[in-house]
Design an enzyme around this catalytic site. Structure first.
Site, PDB file in Angstrom:
ATOM      1  N   ASP A  34       0.844  -1.197   0.000  1.00  0.00           N
ATOM      2  CA  ASP A  34       0.000   0.000   0.000  1.00  0.00           C
ATOM      3  C   ASP A  34       0.877   1.244   0.000  1.00  0.00           C
ATOM      4  O   ASP A  34       1.706   1.423   0.909  1.00  0.00           O
ATOM      5  CB  ASP A  34      -0.879   0.045   1.248  1.00  0.00           C
ATOM      6  CG  ASP A  34      -1.990  -0.981   1.221  1.00  0.00           C
ATOM      7  OD1 ASP A  34      -2.799  -0.946   0.276  1.00  0.00           O
ATOM      8  OD2 ASP A  34      -2.054  -1.806   2.152  1.00  0.00           O
ATOM      9  N   ASP A 174      -9.950  -6.273   0.045  1.00  0.00           N
ATOM     10  CA  ASP A 174      -8.896  -5.798   0.941  1.00  0.00           C
ATOM     11  C   ASP A 174      -9.522  -5.157   2.165  1.00  0.00           C
ATOM     12  O   ASP A 174     -10.268  -4.188   2.053  1.00  0.00           O
ATOM     13  CB  ASP A 174      -8.021  -4.770   0.203  1.00  0.00           C
ATOM     14  CG  ASP A 174      -6.899  -4.222   1.083  1.00  0.00           C
ATOM     15  OD1 ASP A 174      -6.671  -4.745   2.180  1.00  0.00           O
ATOM     16  OD2 ASP A 174      -6.251  -3.251   0.647  1.00  0.00           O
TER      17      ASP A 174
END
Length: 217
Positions: A34, A174
């Site tokens: 990320d 996610d």
């Protein structure tokens, strides 16, 4: 098809190499990174430097999720670092079309991310150019959150939409994934699962094994 993407956001960076290698050996399929800019989401996580580091630590595919207002400057460097997949948000200023095109032109797989409040229909104009659609099952920007109620219905609705238009895009999820909620998410149509705390929150080998055993994948 099922793949487990180990999100290093939850890893112990004091021993990152050991954590990453443990996730691989236990059965993790993808290393997931990320990148947050502190603007699109309030948190700041990694820059492209961690991508270079991960390229040295793993032979697994690198999947980068850009939680940034302007993805375009990141894309050439990610391609140079041999990243295989890059996902950008539908909600970014000006929309995702230019970024998705740049990802494909750089030879990488393109993913579109939908925040929890964004309807599946928002993805329609982009479906045939996508390799995956990432549904956020928590509010983006920080780890350790609880899987949002209604996420499985959204997964099932997206699966129906993809089938109707003939798209081969993979549904990825996610946020808040655990062995307890993974079976229903898989049944609804999720085939690529990002897990951070469930992988790295304890013993990595047992975390990966527990996730896989939860649905006997």
């Amino acid at each position: 098809m099922f793949e487990l993407c180990a999100s290093i956001l939850a890893a112990n960076f004091a021993c990152l190499k050991r954590e990453v290698r443990a996730a691989e050996s236990a059965g993790g399929d993808v290393s997931y990174i990320d990148i947050m800019d502190g603007h699109f989401v309030s948190a700041i996580s990694f820059g492209t430097g961690i991508v270079r580091t991960m390229g040295r630590l793993t032979q697994k595919p690198l999947d980068v999720h850009l939680m940034v207002e302007n993805p375009l400057p990141f894309i050439p460097e990610l391609a140079e670092e041999k990243v295989e997949r890059v996902s950008v948000h539908y909600e970014i200023p000006g929309g995702p079309e230019k970024a998705l095109r740049a990802i494909r032109e750089a030879g990488m797989q393109a993913g579109l991310v939908l925040d929890p409040e964004t309807p599946n229909g928002a993805a329609k104009p982009y479906l045939h150019g996508l390799d995956r659609i990432l549904l956020m099952t928590v509010c983006p920007g920080r780890g350790g959150q609880t899987y949002l109620e209604g996420s499985n219905q959204k997964i099932a609705g997206l699966r129906s939409l993809l089938d109707r238009v003939g798209s081969r895009a993979v549904i990825q999820i996610d946020g808040g994934v655990t062995p307890q909620n993974l079976p229903e998410a898989y049944a609804a149509g999720a085939r690529s699962v990002v897990a951070g705390s469930a992988v790295f929150g304890g013993t990595v080998q047992s975390g990966v094994a527990y996730l896989r055993r939860s649905c006997a994948f």
